[in-house]
Each structure stands twice: as C-alpha cells, then as structure tokens.
Design a protein around this motif. Structure first.
Motif, PDB file in Angstrom:
ATOM      1  N   MET A  16      -3.432   3.918   3.289  1.00  0.00           N
ATOM      2  CA  MET A  16      -4.473   3.079   3.876  1.00  0.00           C
ATOM      3  C   MET A  16      -5.271   2.329   2.805  1.00  0.00           C
ATOM      4  O   MET A  16      -5.665   1.185   2.990  1.00  0.00           O
ATOM      5  CB  MET A  16      -5.427   3.931   4.738  1.00  0.00           C
ATOM      6  CG  MET A  16      -4.777   4.448   6.002  1.00  0.00           C
ATOM      7  SD  MET A  16      -4.352   3.068   7.094  1.00  0.00           S
ATOM      8  CE  MET A  16      -3.181   3.821   8.175  1.00  0.00           C
ATOM      9  N   LYS A  17      -5.537   2.983   1.689  1.00  0.00           N
ATOM     10  CA  LYS A  17      -6.367   2.351   0.652  1.00  0.00           C
ATOM     11  C   LYS A  17      -5.576   1.391  -0.234  1.00  0.00           C
ATOM     12  O   LYS A  17      -6.120   0.421  -0.748  1.00  0.00           O
ATOM     13  CB  LYS A  17      -6.996   3.431  -0.240  1.00  0.00           C
ATOM     14  CG  LYS A  17      -8.040   4.294   0.456  1.00  0.00           C
ATOM     15  CD  LYS A  17      -9.427   3.698   0.271  1.00  0.00           C
ATOM     16  CE  LYS A  17     -10.470   4.211   1.233  1.00  0.00           C
ATOM     17  NZ  LYS A  17     -10.774   5.613   1.110  1.00  0.00           N
ATOM     18  N   LYS A  18      -4.287   1.688  -0.446  1.00  0.00           N
ATOM     19  CA  LYS A  18      -3.567   0.948  -1.494  1.00  0.00           C
ATOM     20  C   LYS A  18      -2.446   0.044  -0.982  1.00  0.00           C
ATOM     21  O   LYS A  18      -1.920  -0.750  -1.756  1.00  0.00           O
ATOM     22  CB  LYS A  18      -2.925   1.943  -2.490  1.00  0.00           C
ATOM     23  CG  LYS A  18      -3.891   2.918  -3.112  1.00  0.00           C
ATOM     24  CD  LYS A  18      -4.616   2.288  -4.268  1.00  0.00           C
ATOM     25  CE  LYS A  18      -5.528   3.292  -4.929  1.00  0.00           C
ATOM     26  NZ  LYS A  18      -6.375   2.658  -5.937  1.00  0.00           N
ATOM     27  N   CYS A  19      -2.020   0.229   0.250  1.00  0.00           N
ATOM     28  CA  CYS A  19      -0.842  -0.518   0.713  1.00  0.00           C
ATOM     29  C   CYS A  19      -1.217  -1.527   1.792  1.00  0.00           C
ATOM     30  O   CYS A  19      -2.270  -1.424   2.413  1.00  0.00           O
ATOM     31  CB  CYS A  19       0.214   0.436   1.267  1.00  0.00           C
ATOM     32  SG  CYS A  19       0.733   1.662   0.055  1.00  0.00           S
ATOM     33  N   LEU A  20      -0.324  -2.471   2.006  1.00  0.00           N
ATOM     34  CA  LEU A  20      -0.535  -3.467   3.057  1.00  0.00           C
ATOM     35  C   LEU A  20       0.629  -3.527   4.043  1.00  0.00           C
ATOM     36  O   LEU A  20       0.506  -4.085   5.122  1.00  0.00           O
ATOM     37  CB  LEU A  20      -0.714  -4.864   2.427  1.00  0.00           C
ATOM     38  CG  LEU A  20      -1.977  -5.062   1.579  1.00  0.00           C
ATOM     39  CD1 LEU A  20      -1.890  -6.346   0.752  1.00  0.00           C
ATOM     40  CD2 LEU A  20      -3.208  -5.098   2.470  1.00  0.00           C
ATOM     41  N   PHE A  23       0.561  -2.814   7.993  1.00  0.00           N
ATOM     42  CA  PHE A  23      -0.236  -3.612   8.929  1.00  0.00           C
ATOM     43  C   PHE A  23       0.380  -4.974   9.221  1.00  0.00           C
ATOM     44  O   PHE A  23      -0.326  -5.978   9.290  1.00  0.00           O
ATOM     45  CB  PHE A  23      -1.659  -3.782   8.390  1.00  0.00           C
ATOM     46  CG  PHE A  23      -2.496  -2.536   8.465  1.00  0.00           C
ATOM     47  CD1 PHE A  23      -2.676  -1.870   9.669  1.00  0.00           C
ATOM     48  CD2 PHE A  23      -3.111  -2.027   7.324  1.00  0.00           C
ATOM     49  CE1 PHE A  23      -3.445  -0.718   9.740  1.00  0.00           C
ATOM     50  CE2 PHE A  23      -3.895  -0.888   7.392  1.00  0.00           C
ATOM     51  CZ  PHE A  23      -4.066  -0.223   8.599  1.00  0.00           C
ATOM     52  N   ASP A  63       8.423  -1.255  -2.073  1.00  0.00           N
ATOM     53  CA  ASP A  63       7.223  -0.559  -1.599  1.00  0.00           C
ATOM     54  C   ASP A  63       7.438   0.955  -1.562  1.00  0.00           C
ATOM     55  O   ASP A  63       6.527   1.726  -1.854  1.00  0.00           O
ATOM     56  CB  ASP A  63       6.829  -1.070  -0.206  1.00  0.00           C
ATOM     57  CG  ASP A  63       6.003  -2.359  -0.274  1.00  0.00           C
ATOM     58  OD1 ASP A  63       5.136  -2.457  -1.166  1.00  0.00           O
ATOM     59  OD2 ASP A  63       6.240  -3.270   0.541  1.00  0.00           O
ATOM     60  N   TYR A  66       7.277   2.492  -5.101  1.00  0.00           N
ATOM     61  CA  TYR A  66       5.870   2.516  -5.545  1.00  0.00           C
ATOM     62  C   TYR A  66       5.160   3.724  -4.930  1.00  0.00           C
ATOM     63  O   TYR A  66       4.424   4.456  -5.598  1.00  0.00           O
ATOM     64  CB  TYR A  66       5.180   1.217  -5.119  1.00  0.00           C
ATOM     65  CG  TYR A  66       3.674   1.227  -5.211  1.00  0.00           C
ATOM     66  CD1 TYR A  66       3.026   1.042  -6.434  1.00  0.00           C
ATOM     67  CD2 TYR A  66       2.889   1.414  -4.075  1.00  0.00           C
ATOM     68  CE1 TYR A  66       1.637   1.062  -6.524  1.00  0.00           C
ATOM     69  CE2 TYR A  66       1.505   1.431  -4.153  1.00  0.00           C
ATOM     70  CZ  TYR A  66       0.884   1.255  -5.377  1.00  0.00           C
ATOM     71  OH  TYR A  66      -0.488   1.276  -5.442  1.00  0.00           O
ATOM     72  N   GLU A  69       6.523   7.129  -6.420  1.00  0.00           N
ATOM     73  CA  GLU A  69       6.002   7.362  -7.771  1.00  0.00           C
ATOM     74  C   GLU A  69       4.553   7.815  -7.739  1.00  0.00           C
ATOM     75  O   GLU A  69       4.153   8.753  -8.422  1.00  0.00           O
ATOM     76  CB  GLU A  69       6.040   6.055  -8.584  1.00  0.00           C
ATOM     77  CG  GLU A  69       7.331   5.834  -9.288  1.00  0.00           C
ATOM     78  CD  GLU A  69       7.434   4.410  -9.807  1.00  0.00           C
ATOM     79  OE1 GLU A  69       6.386   3.752  -9.999  1.00  0.00           O
ATOM     80  OE2 GLU A  69       8.573   3.968  -9.996  1.00  0.00           O
TER      81      GLU A  69
ATOM     82  N   ARG B 296      10.140  -5.453 -10.034  1.00  0.00           N
ATOM     83  CA  ARG B 296      11.112  -4.441  -9.581  1.00  0.00           C
ATOM     84  C   ARG B 296      12.114  -5.045  -8.599  1.00  0.00           C
ATOM     85  O   ARG B 296      13.291  -4.724  -8.624  1.00  0.00           O
ATOM     86  CB  ARG B 296      10.344  -3.293  -8.930  1.00  0.00           C
ATOM     87  CG  ARG B 296      11.166  -2.071  -8.657  1.00  0.00           C
ATOM     88  CD  ARG B 296      10.296  -0.911  -8.228  1.00  0.00           C
ATOM     89  NE  ARG B 296       9.507  -0.366  -9.332  1.00  0.00           N
ATOM     90  CZ  ARG B 296       8.776   0.741  -9.238  1.00  0.00           C
ATOM     91  NH1 ARG B 296       8.739   1.422  -8.118  1.00  0.00           N
ATOM     92  NH2 ARG B 296       8.097   1.168 -10.278  1.00  0.00           N
ATOM     93  N   ASN B 345     -11.534  -1.895  -1.225  1.00  0.00           N
ATOM     94  CA  ASN B 345     -11.334  -0.665  -1.983  1.00  0.00           C
ATOM     95  C   ASN B 345     -11.470  -0.890  -3.487  1.00  0.00           C
ATOM     96  O   ASN B 345     -12.131  -0.130  -4.189  1.00  0.00           O
ATOM     97  CB  ASN B 345      -9.952  -0.078  -1.663  1.00  0.00           C
ATOM     98  CG  ASN B 345      -9.661   1.171  -2.462  1.00  0.00           C
ATOM     99  OD1 ASN B 345     -10.429   2.127  -2.423  1.00  0.00           O
ATOM    100  ND2 ASN B 345      -8.586   1.154  -3.227  1.00  0.00           N
ATOM    101  N   ALA B 373      -9.801   0.434   7.012  1.00  0.00           N
ATOM    102  CA  ALA B 373      -9.004   1.467   6.340  1.00  0.00           C
ATOM    103  C   ALA B 373      -9.370   1.546   4.857  1.00  0.00           C
ATOM    104  O   ALA B 373      -9.375   2.620   4.268  1.00  0.00           O
ATOM    105  CB  ALA B 373      -7.512   1.150   6.489  1.00  0.00           C
ATOM    106  N   ARG B 374      -9.711   0.417   4.258  1.00  0.00           N
ATOM    107  CA  ARG B 374      -9.928   0.387   2.813  1.00  0.00           C
ATOM    108  C   ARG B 374     -11.369   0.649   2.395  1.00  0.00           C
ATOM    109  O   ARG B 374     -11.617   0.959   1.236  1.00  0.00           O
ATOM    110  CB  ARG B 374      -9.470  -0.960   2.245  1.00  0.00           C
ATOM    111  CG  ARG B 374      -7.954  -1.057   2.150  1.00  0.00           C
ATOM    112  CD  ARG B 374      -7.493  -2.332   1.498  1.00  0.00           C
ATOM    113  NE  ARG B 374      -6.103  -2.204   1.068  1.00  0.00           N
ATOM    114  CZ  ARG B 374      -5.491  -3.071   0.264  1.00  0.00           C
ATOM    115  NH1 ARG B 374      -6.129  -4.115  -0.198  1.00  0.00           N
ATOM    116  NH2 ARG B 374      -4.230  -2.879  -0.085  1.00  0.00           N
TER     117      ARG B 374
END
Ligand code: SF4
Lengths: 115, 516
Positions: A16-20, A23, A63, A66, A69, B296, B345, B373-374
């Motif tokens: 939720m904080k780092k990915c898009l 959504f 994705d 990422y 990792e 990548r 965030n 969410a962020r």
C-alpha cells in the motif's frame, strides 16, 4: 515471530505504501495485476523459475521481483519459512489484496465496463 | 474510517460522503470518499472544466504545435500560462495562445467560416509550425460547429499540415478529469499509428503522464538517456506532435500521472500489447526503485544503479539537512489529482513531514484509494472541497504549510498558512534527486520565511517587539536543533544552481551499441 495475520498485514502495508500496480482502474485489471504480480512474487520467494518471455509477463516480473527483494530484505522471518509456508502466506496475502482492492472495494468506478 | 462532516457544509448534506478521516484500525473497505461526481449545487468548487483538462493539462504542453480554442477568448485566456510547462523550443506553446474569438453573432449565424479563417491565418503567421490542435468549447459545441470537417478541409488545401481535433467542451464531464479522458482517447483514435519512428535503441519507451513542469520531463529524460533508453515520445510535456503519433512502436509505457493519462496506456496495452509500468518520479527511494524497474525490464539494471549511486551521493546530504529541519511539521497535501499519492508517503519518510490532510479537486475514487493507503493514520481526506471547507480544515488542523493550487493557496495566505504551488511549482523542477532537494528547500523557505513569521503579528492589536532585531530563517529553523545537528559537516544546504535545465539541454550522452 508474528502469526500469519500479522505477517499478511506487514506485507500489505508495504504494498500500500510503496506500490501502485494494485490500483489499476477496473476490477478485471486489478484482479489480473494481483494474480500475476503476487503469483510471480510467491514463485520468486520460493526460488522457482518464472516465464518472462512475453513483454506483459516481463512487466509483471519487474514489479514482482521488486516486491520479493524488499520482502526478503525487510522481513527476516521469511528466511525461517519453508516454501509451503511461503505459498500459504502469499495465498492469504493475495486474498487480502483482492478483498481490499476489488471485492470489498468501495470504488464505484471498478464496475465500469469500459476504460 | 468515519465520514467527516464539515460544520460549514451541514446545509449541504450530500457533502458528508466526500470526506473521511483515516482511523487506526481502518482500511479502504470501511469508507472511501465519493469522487468524480458533478459538483453539488451550492458548493463553490475549485475545479476546472473538461475543456481546461483537455487543453491546458494535456494538449498544450505539446511544444511544436499551434493550439487553438474554438470559442470566446475567455476560455483560452483562463487556460493560459498558469502552469509552467516549459519546452526546449523556446517555449513556443507557452508564449502564445490562439482563439477564434467567437462572438454573439457567430452563435446566431455559425462560426465555421471564422474557424477556417483563423486556422489558415495562424499557420501563415507561424510558417515554421505545421501542426495544430483545435479545442471545442461550450459555446461552439452547443451551436454544433463541425470542427472535424473544417480541419479536414484545411488539411486537403494545405497538405503539409496536420490537425488534431479535441471535442471536449467544458460541460463534457464533472471536472477537468473528463477532458483528460476525452483527449487521451481522441489522440489514440485519431493520431497514434500514423507515423513510423526511427528506432535508435534496443530499449524504447513512451514516457506518459509527464508535463515538464519547470523541467521535470527533462530531468527524467536525462536519466533515461544516460541509460541508453530511447524515449520515443513524452505524453505530453515537452513532447512533439509527430513523436506522439508513433507511440505504438514503444516496448514499454512508463506511466507517471495515472490520473490524467492511464487511459492511453490502457488502450496501448489492449491495442498494441505494450505493457504499462506505473512509476514515481518524486523522492529518492521511489525514484531509485522506478529507475531500477525500467532498467530491469530491459536487462540494463546496472546502468540505473550507476545513476542512483552518483545522484544519491551528491544530493542525499542536502536532503538530510532539510529533513532535520522539517521533521514534525504538519502539511496538507492538497493538489489536483495525482500528487497526493505521489507525495503522501515519501514526503513523510524522506522529509519527516506529517501529512495531516490529503485532498483532490478532480481525482477519482482510485486516487483517494492510493492517497489514503499511503498517508498516515489520522489524516483527513477530502474530495472536491469548497473554499469554506478548506478554511475550516486549516483552522482545525493548523498545518505549517499547504501544497495546493494558486486559488486555494491565496486563501491560505490570508489566514497566514504558507503555501507552495503544487501544480506549477515555485523553484522546480521537483523531479529527480536534485529536484527533490529543491522541493525540500522550497518547503523550508516557506515555513521559516522571516517575513511570514512577522505576519503572525497583528499590528492592530498585538504588542510589536522592538528589541529583538531581525531574525533569519536559520535562527528560526535551528532554534531547537541539537548542537551536533547544527554543526554537522555530513549535511549541507542546497548547493545547486538557479537554472538546472539549461545545462541538461547541452549534455552529450554515451553511445550504447544497438544489438538488434
Ligand atoms: S466551461 Fe465552457 S465556457 Fe467555461 S472555460 Fe470551459 S469551455 Fe469555456
């Protein structure tokens, strides 16, 4: 050692904080993204091969890798888990993300039949 | 997540479902503000119209084009020059705006003849420009002018020109977002696939949803070029009309502002099989991850790593200097659509700011999902706020700064809340590693401005101290910092130049041999 619910919550919070990717704009988009990216992440975490020969799959893999990792780096309890346990956890995560982004989502646009 | 009812909007009960507070145990399935709906009568919205969304946000950042509005001059004038989407051709599209100057008599007798005369006159006045976009407005849509037919007539008579028609009058959607959608779809339907590009690299992308505000696009282009990636087109900041006609040949769509441009990425995926990768160009960690992901995808991640290492070493000590001085300050993220989730965030993690509220003027529920969410627990999320709600929120939350547009920004200043322009920026670019430090510097300058501190005193009633002398920003910002931080040599203030784009335009890039 956190239980499976706590683990799912930690993994969900990272997404939720780092990915898009979770959504995208329509329900079918989101299901497809969740299935492919989380499915590949589970395989990568278990050390299994993933097929990236098609551009679409390569994009999911970007994705997914990422995510895998970062999960290994941030949550050291992964190193103590067997592949079966990882699969069970990732399945629970997938169900949770499907619920938050699609099945339980209050976003009324998800049902729009067109882009 | 309980809905939040503003005192000032109790008389508009429909507004209640447009705001929520993020609670500690809540998730997105408990409550989500409504979004992308017609503004409720009685609520004075700060939105733009669908014509504005199509023309001002997406169409006019294209640089080598005459952008003409078919309508009264007011429509064009009000969508001109308020966003600094610069370009490397001397800002042609920013310096000039064109309108057909429709008057009442044309509403009665039709304005097609007027349109044709204007198109030809504009092409004659700027003979080096061979491309044009025409935007429908409310008045000409209502009288039924056939812009497509006129554009075709001109193209038949002048075979060296090409014209794109955007049929998105102001009433064509609840907000500017309706116009984003229409122009995305119109562009792919009318223009994509018409030009075959020269492919010079094994790695080819479209950079989508990027508008080159104060040079953001050029910063990102620099990274991609250093990685040996060919950016076939940028949709649309500093973008070229003909390059955007060749979008169908990219290997990957790298999408920045999904709010304004996901439509064309979705269509390119469905029609041409080009995958869509959503990225964040703001903030060290998100940007680094984004560059890594693009690298990548093409198997050239080490090129991304090199850039990340160099840029982080150069700029991280400067970001940290600001973080020390901004930590704990309260911020309202009140932009238009996508920046609330781009920043929510990372501004907390990398600058230490506490996001107490997010809002969106024209975002959809999907943007609120991302933004909520962020952001951290306790934040107030508002959809399409009116001016009184904005004021009430500021009085209640007492932010140290708000990031928003110029209209609500001026309102904030009146109640002594500093604001930064989230749409056009103050001293951008804000993308890239250096750009993120420039953003931190602007926030720092706004919060600790000595002039602003003076404004807290009301000369009509407050005692005005006359024994303290003038205080500098550092005296305010460092007052409570530990000595070790104040004197640390590991951190420093921003040391970049005033204009960081001019040099980029002269830069030479390494040659990477093409394999295929
Ligand atoms: S709402 Fe209509 S008249 Fe007003 S600026 Fe937009 S297009 Fe022009």
């Amino acid at each position: 050692m956190p239980d499976i619910n706590e683990k799912v919550a930690q993994l969900e919070n990272f997404i939720m904080k780092k990915c898009l990717w979770q959504f995208h704009s329509r329900a079918w988009d989101r299901k497809r993204q969740n299935e492919n990216i989380l499915g590949m992440t589970a395989k990568l975490l278990c050390g299994e091969e993933v097929d990236t020969s098609k551009p679409e799959d390569k994009c999911y893999w970007v994705d997914a890798s990422y995510l895998a990792e970062n999960y290994r780096e941030r949550f050291d309890w992964f190193s103590t888990m067997s592949n079966d346990e990882i699969k069970e956890l990732m399945q629970a995560l997938r169900e949770r993300i499907d619920f938050v982004t699609v099945d339980g989502s209050l976003n009324e646009e998800l049902k729009d039949p067109r882009y | 997540m309980p809905y939040h009812e503003f005192d000032c909007s109790k008389c508009i009960p429909e507004r209640k479902k447009h705001a929520v507070v993020k609670g500690p145990e809540d998730d997105l399935t408990k409550a989500l503000p409504l979004g992308y709906l017609n503004t409720i009568p009685g609520s004075i919205s700060e939105r733009g119209c669908a014509y504005c969304g199509a023309k001002h946000v997406i169409g006019t950042p294209m640089k080598d084009v005459i952008h003409i509005s078919h309508g009264p001059t007011g429509c064009t004038y009000d969508t001109w020059q308020t966003k600094r989407y610069i370009s490397d051709n001397d800002n042609f599209q920013l310096k000039r705006t064109f309108a057909t100057d429709v008057k009442e008599k044309h509403i009665v007798f039709g304005a097609e003849k007027l349109l044709k005369e204007n198109i030809i006159e504009a092409f004659r006045a700027f003979p080096e420009i061979k491309r044009m976009t025409i935007y429908q407005t409310c008045a000409t849509a209502l009288i039924g002018d056939d812009i497509d037919a006129i554009a075709q007539e001109v193209m038949d008579e002048m075979p060296d020109v090409d014209i794109f028609v955007c049929n998105s009058p102001g009433f064509g959607g609840p907000s500017q977002s309706g116009g984003h959608h229409k122009i995305n779809i119109a562009w792919i339907n009318q223009k994509v696939g018409n030009v075959e590009p020269v492919i010079t690299s094994d790695y080819v992308i479209n950079y989508v949803g990027e508008y080159n505000i104060q040079g953001d696009q050029e910063i990102m282009l620099d990274f991609f070029r250093r990685m040996g990636i060919q950016v076939l087109s940028t949709f649309t900041g500093n973008g070229s009309y003909d390059e955007l006609r060749s979008m169908h040949r990219a290997h990957l769509n790298v999408l920045e502002c999904a709010r304004s441009a996901e439509y064309i990425c979705n269509e390119l995926r469905v029609r041409y099989g080009i995958p869509r990768l959503d990225i964040d160009g703001f903030g060290f960690e998100p940007l680094a991850s984004s560059l890594r992901k693009v690298g990548r995808f093409f198997g050239i991640e080490e090129r991304a790593e090199k850039i990340i290492e160099e840029e982080s070493a150069r700029w991280k000590p400067e970001l940290d200097w600001y973080k020390e001085r901004l930590t704990g300050k309260k911020i309202c993220l009140w932009p238009g659509g996508s920046k609330l989730w781009h920043w929510a965030n990372v501004i907390h993690e990398e600058m230490g700011l506490d996001v107490v509220s997010v809002y969106t003027k024209f975002g959809h529920q999907g943007d609120m999902e991302k933004g909520i969410a962020r952001c951290e627990v306790g934040a107030l999320a508002i959809d399409d706020p009116n001016e009184l709600e904005g004021l009430e929120a500021m009085y209640k939350l007492k932010p140290d700064i708000i990031l928003t547009g110029k209209r609500p920004g001026e309102v904030a200043k009146k109640i002594r809340v500093p604001y930064l322009n989230a749409h056009a920026y103050h001293n951008g670019p804000y993308k890239g590693f250096e750009g993120w430090v420039r953003f931190a510097r602007d926030i720092y300058n706004a919060i600790y401005s000595p002039i602003h501190q003076l404004s807290y005193l009301d000369i009509s009633k407050d005692e005005i101290p006359d024994d303290g002398g003038f205080k500098t920003q550092r005296m305010y910002s460092d007052a409570t910092l530990p000595e070790a931080v104040k004197t640390s040599s590991a951190m420093r203030e921003y040391t970049g130049k005033y204009d960081i784009i001019a040099e980029l335009r002269k830069r030479e890039y390494p040659e990477f041999n093409k394999k295929q």
